[in-house]
Design a protein around this motif. Structure first.
Motif, short mmCIF file in Angstrom:
data_model
loop_
_atom_site.label_atom_id
_atom_site.label_comp_id
_atom_site.label_asym_id
_atom_site.label_seq_id
_atom_site.Cartn_x
_atom_site.Cartn_y
_atom_site.Cartn_z
N ALA A 40 92.06 24.58 27.77
CA ALA A 40 93.09 23.96 26.94
C ALA A 40 94.21 23.38 27.79
O ALA A 40 94.72 22.29 27.50
CB ALA A 40 93.63 24.99 25.95
N LEU A 44 95.28 19.39 27.86
CA LEU A 44 96.65 18.97 27.54
C LEU A 44 97.30 18.24 28.71
O LEU A 44 98.04 17.26 28.51
CB LEU A 44 97.48 20.18 27.13
CG LEU A 44 97.08 20.85 25.80
CD1 LEU A 44 97.89 22.12 25.58
CD2 LEU A 44 97.29 19.89 24.64
N ALA A 77 93.84 16.33 22.83
CA ALA A 77 94.99 17.23 22.85
C ALA A 77 95.09 18.02 21.56
O ALA A 77 95.38 19.23 21.58
CB ALA A 77 96.28 16.43 23.09
N ALA A 78 94.84 17.36 20.42
CA ALA A 78 94.89 18.06 19.14
C ALA A 78 93.83 19.15 19.07
O ALA A 78 94.09 20.27 18.61
CB ALA A 78 94.73 17.07 17.99
N ILE A 81 94.72 22.25 21.12
CA ILE A 81 95.64 23.15 20.42
C ILE A 81 94.88 23.98 19.38
O ILE A 81 95.12 25.18 19.22
CB ILE A 81 96.76 22.33 19.77
CG1 ILE A 81 97.61 21.65 20.84
CG2 ILE A 81 97.64 23.23 18.90
CD1 ILE A 81 98.68 20.73 20.30
N LEU A 84 93.09 26.70 21.25
CA LEU A 84 93.97 27.81 21.62
C LEU A 84 94.23 28.73 20.44
O LEU A 84 94.21 29.97 20.57
CB LEU A 84 95.30 27.26 22.15
CG LEU A 84 95.38 26.87 23.62
CD1 LEU A 84 96.75 26.30 23.94
CD2 LEU A 84 95.06 28.05 24.52
N ALA A 85 94.47 28.13 19.27
CA ALA A 85 94.69 28.95 18.07
C ALA A 85 93.44 29.76 17.73
O ALA A 85 93.53 30.93 17.36
CB ALA A 85 95.09 28.05 16.91
#
Length: 219
Positions: A40, A44, A77-78, A81, A84-85
């Motif tokens: 991630a 990013l 990038a979206a 994220i 990561l969540a």
């Protein structure tokens, strides 16, 4: 005539298998966390770098323009994220929920990698910048070149995908964050009943006074 012992003989192989299984669970857990977090971070970081360069013709001259990953596509990038969540959520759910979240983690990595590869040869972002800069909607980019950052972004997506595959394969062996806060149904131990202070023991009288009790009162 000898006696036959009924005591079961310890099985060293079974113990070794159990120990190796626990070690494998810890290794897969560490690898999944490392791959997901690093992947991630790479996505990013790389999606914010320059992906394409070129020149737009302005008044007989050439205006250099650049486009970063966010200009080309914001999808990697979206999805990073989202990954990561999902990586954090893996430890908050169990059984079927964990499989679903692990699948989401893997799909987010796959999507980030594919979208980065598709944007590696994109020129639309620079054409749009050329049109905005020159005021000519038909303006295009000359001397178009692409950098290696889209492929670095795709590599980060691959790391997230590997973390998701590890979670799908070994996630059932990983601990759950909420497990320590859930009641396991065992009865809580009762507090020991307070004993009446012994008047012949001064230390008991002082302890009772410290607790706010009256040591002279009979119970």
């Amino acid at each position: 005539m000898g006696y036959v012992s009924a005591v079961p003989v310890p099985q060293p192989r079974a113990r070794a298998a159990t120990a190796s299984g626990g070690a494998g669970s810890r290794r897969s857990l560490a690898a999944g966390l490392l791959l997901g977090a690093v992947g991630a971070a790479v996505v990013l970081l790389a999606s914010g770098q320059t992906w394409a360069e070129g020149e737009a013709s302005v008044g007989g001259g050439a205006l250099p323009l650049t486009a970063d990953g966010q200009d080309v596509t914001g999808l990697p990038a979206a999805l990073a994220i989202v990954g990561l969540a999902a990586l954090v959520a893996v430890f908050a759910v169990r059984r079927t929920g964990r499989l679903l979240v692990a699948g989401l983690l893997a799909l987010s990595g796959l999507g980030a990698g594919l979208s980065a590869c598709l944007g590696a040869s994109d020129s639309a972002a620079l054409d749009e910048k050329a049109a905005q800069t020159t005021g000519d909607t038909s303006a295009t980019i000359d001397a178009l070149t692409h950098t290696a950052w889209p492929y670095v972004t795709a590599a980060g997506g691959l790391l997230i995908l590997l973390a998701g595959l590890l979670a799908l394969r070994y996630g059932k062996l990983w601990p759950t964050m909420s497990g320590r806060y859930e009641r396991d149904g065992t009865p809580r131990p009762r507090k020991a009943a307070r004993t009446t202070p012994d008047p012949d023991r001064p230390e008991d009288l002082w302890k009772a006074l410290d607790r706010g009790e009256d040591p002279t009162r009979e119970t």
